[in-house]
Scaffold this active site. Structure first.
Site, mmCIF file in Angstrom:
data_model
loop_
_atom_site.group_PDB
_atom_site.id
_atom_site.type_symbol
_atom_site.label_atom_id
_atom_site.label_comp_id
_atom_site.label_asym_id
_atom_site.label_seq_id
_atom_site.Cartn_x
_atom_site.Cartn_y
_atom_site.Cartn_z
ATOM 1 N N LYS A 359 2.254 -15.485 -11.485
ATOM 2 C CA LYS A 359 2.975 -16.514 -10.731
ATOM 3 C C LYS A 359 2.294 -17.853 -10.975
ATOM 4 O O LYS A 359 1.129 -18.039 -10.627
ATOM 5 C CB LYS A 359 2.960 -16.173 -9.240
ATOM 6 C CG LYS A 359 3.670 -14.873 -8.885
ATOM 7 C CD LYS A 359 3.534 -14.565 -7.397
ATOM 8 C CE LYS A 359 4.140 -13.209 -7.056
ATOM 9 N NZ LYS A 359 5.598 -13.194 -7.172
ATOM 10 N N ARG A 436 9.451 -2.967 -6.646
ATOM 11 C CA ARG A 436 10.450 -1.899 -6.830
ATOM 12 C C ARG A 436 9.847 -0.689 -7.545
ATOM 13 O O ARG A 436 10.309 0.433 -7.351
ATOM 14 C CB ARG A 436 11.646 -2.458 -7.602
ATOM 15 C CG ARG A 436 11.352 -2.891 -9.023
ATOM 16 C CD ARG A 436 12.443 -3.793 -9.587
ATOM 17 N NE ARG A 436 12.459 -5.097 -8.932
ATOM 18 C CZ ARG A 436 13.347 -6.066 -9.225
ATOM 19 N NH1 ARG A 436 14.277 -5.853 -10.133
ATOM 20 N NH2 ARG A 436 13.293 -7.226 -8.608
#
Length: 578
Positions: A359, A436
């Site tokens: 990020k 996920r």
């Protein structure tokens, strides 16, 4: 000392010094001692070094930061039907709507409660409302000091218009406003009365929301501050909303649920150098110990997860020096009578760097990625409340695959193919779509527990924030029945959720040429494709819902967690219990 005795002593030492001993570390060290490729003295030294290193990495806190103990607010709530002029104490709070402020031709309040109160105060209430321009709008407040009367301060709280969908939020706001006044005045007791006429059916909900708002408003997370000021509020009387066993029971529920919300807030607020996956597992162990009459806990380490073929989860955890912990907390009612089996699965990334897709840049929010375990905080906050309420007839499995998503030479790379515990293969095209991957194995595990319904919660996608903003969570489910249950629960809880579409045609963007699927699709519909990915790991016989709570988990203005999801989950469990 014989070799056998040394083995036993070393294994015993390992189990004592290593925090993770409860997760079969002693067996690991015993195995090291028996490695045939090393001489016994070398094996013994290896065990001692590894056990000490393990102890240091699990017990030492990066930055030498340790949270101070903060007590849960111990406030006693009582529902009373008395004339407010008879009440004596520190703060009397009156919740007032704009309609309540209307006056007759004689310039006196038409509302009977305000009229009587103004007469008692010699017209002071009318004068102050004009001077302070108090009109009863939501968020307005005014405080009057009243020396010589039965109550020392009169707090006017704006109620604003109340819609059925915002009833819980509005009444909770009253409690929060009273808490703020009580804290500023260092009050030990308060009373709350709602000037507006409330229907009989809504009174229990209103009283419960006021109580929870007061608790949450008085609480401050000061665990990481060197100086703190303790709130003194100990008792609150709720006047005019009824009395009796049903209301008293609901007020106890409000306190229990609030304790779960606060626990969830504390988990999210804790920095990643304090709340590691192991520390999260330790907190869950404390819940199981505190409510051992209804809870059992299983904590699996990396080796045990490997035996269960959780390749998707372990790939995310591979780069971190803080080992993963797969957490399974199970609630069973005291009488053992079970009619419904549920599962709540929370995303448990105690920190998310993004991995090799790190990020970066403005808006990446890497400094806030301690909140990437908000789903697990909601699950375990709900578990704590459930442990106190002890609902009958329902079994609930709280499941979290806890780990960190970091960067190292052992870490998952873009282009890697990993295999989940149901045998499906995943081509990783973005290491920052890691949540996920952990949820995939957690959902497979949950479905293997014989459950009928499962809800997963995750701070999963920025796309959901773009779609619904910062205060609304999106939920995805093929089950209309489960959708109705969660909507009903969220309305009682006062939390905002919106049903999103599961558009099967979008799955085309998730197809891989070398594996069963990619872990991300294109930018369009990112929250939908994430939900479609999770669907691949849910048994078709199980009713499933995915809640993307990336927006409402964090209050950017206050720079703190919200405890979102806890109340809705508790209400959902209670709904299935009844």
């Amino acid at each position: 000392m014989t070799a056998a005795a040394a083995v036993a002593a070393a294994a015993s030492f390992a189990s004592c010094v290593c925090w993770s001993s409860r997760f079969d570390s002693a067996l690991f060290f015993t195995w090291q001692l028996r490695r045939p490729s090393l001489s016994f003295p070398c094996r013994l030294r290896l065990v001692l070094r590894q056990s000490m290193a393990s102890s240091l990495t699990t017990k030492a806190t990066l930055g030498l930061t340790k949270p101070a103990a903060v007590e849960f607010p111990q406030i006693s709530f009582s529902a009373k039907e008395i004339d407010i002029s008879e009440w004596n104490g520190d703060v009397l709070a009156v919740a007032i709507s704009e309609k309540d402020m209307s006056k007759g031709s004689d310039s006196k309040f038409e509302n009977p409660i305000l009229k009587k109160l103004d007469e008692q105060l010699g017209g002071l209430l009318a004068d102050v409302s004009e001077e302070e321009d108090f009109k009863g709008k939501a968020g307005q407040a005014a405080v009057i000091r009243l020396p010589g009367l039965g109550f020392k301060r009169l707090s006017l709280v704006g109620l604003g218009p109340i819609a059925p969908s915002s009833m819980t939020t509005s009444y909770r706001g009253i409690g929060e406003a009273v808490a703020s006044t009580a804290r500023a005045a260092q009050a030990s007791n308060a009373a709350i009365v709602v000037a507006s006429l409330i229907s009989k059916d809504a009174r229990v909900l209103a009283a419960s929301a006021i109580a929870s708002g007061t608790i949450l408003g008085i609480y401050e997370d000061n665990r990481f501050k060197s100086e703190t000021k303790k709130a003194l509020l100990k008792s609150v009387d709720i006047i005019g909303l009824g009395a009796g066993p049903e209301l008293e029971k609901k007020l106890r529920y409000a306190s229990d649920i609030s304790s779960g919300v606060i626990f969830g807030k504390e988990l999210v607020n804790a920095p990643a150098n304090v709340l590691t996956p192991g520390a999260l597992a330790e907190e869950v162990s404390k819940i199981a110990s505190s409510y051992s009459d209804v809870f059992t806990a299983k904590i699996f380490d990396a080796e045990q997860c490997k035996e269960m073929n959780m390749g998707s989860y372990l790939a995310v955890a591979a780069a971190s020096s803080n080992p993963p912990h797969f957490i399974h907390l199970c609630y069973r009612p005291i009488d053992g009578n079970i009619k419904t089996k549920l599962a709540i699965v929370g995303k448990g990334l105690t920190f998310d760097s993004g991995g090799y897709n790190i990020k970066t840049g403005p808006g990446s929010s890497i400094e806030l990625m301690k909140f990437d375990m908000g789903g697990s905080a909601a699950a375990f906050g709900a578990a704590k409340a459930i442990g106190q309420i002890k609902p009958p007839g329902v079994e609930v499995h709280f499941i979290v695959a806890a780990c960190e998503n970091m960067i190292s030479g052992t870490g998952m790379r873009p282009g890697d193919i990993i295999t989940a515990s149901n045998g499906k293969t995943i081509e990783v095209n973005n290491t920052d779509a890691e949540g996920r991957l952990t949820l995939a194995d957690a959902l497979v595990y949950a479905c293997n527990q014989g459950i009928e319904k499962v809800v997963d919660l995750a701070t999963l996608t920025g796309a959901c924030i773009v779609a619904l903003g910062p205060s609304i969570a999106g939920f995805f489910t093929p089950s209309d029945e489960l959708a109705k249950e969660i909507i009903a629960a969220s309305e009682v809880a006062g939390e905002k959720l919106w049903r999103m579409p599961l558009e099967d045609s979008y799955w085309e963007s998730m197809k891989s040429s070398v594996a069963d699927m990619l872990n991300t699709g294109g930018r369009p519909g990112g929250a939908i494709t994430a939900a479609l990915f999770l669907k691949q790991f849910v048994d078709e016989k199980v009713q499933w819902m995915h809640i993307d709570m990336a927006g409402p988990v964090w209050n950017e203005k206050k720079r703190t967690s919200t405890g979102f999801g806890v109340s809705t989950l508790v209400e959902w469990v209670l709904l299935n219990s009844s």
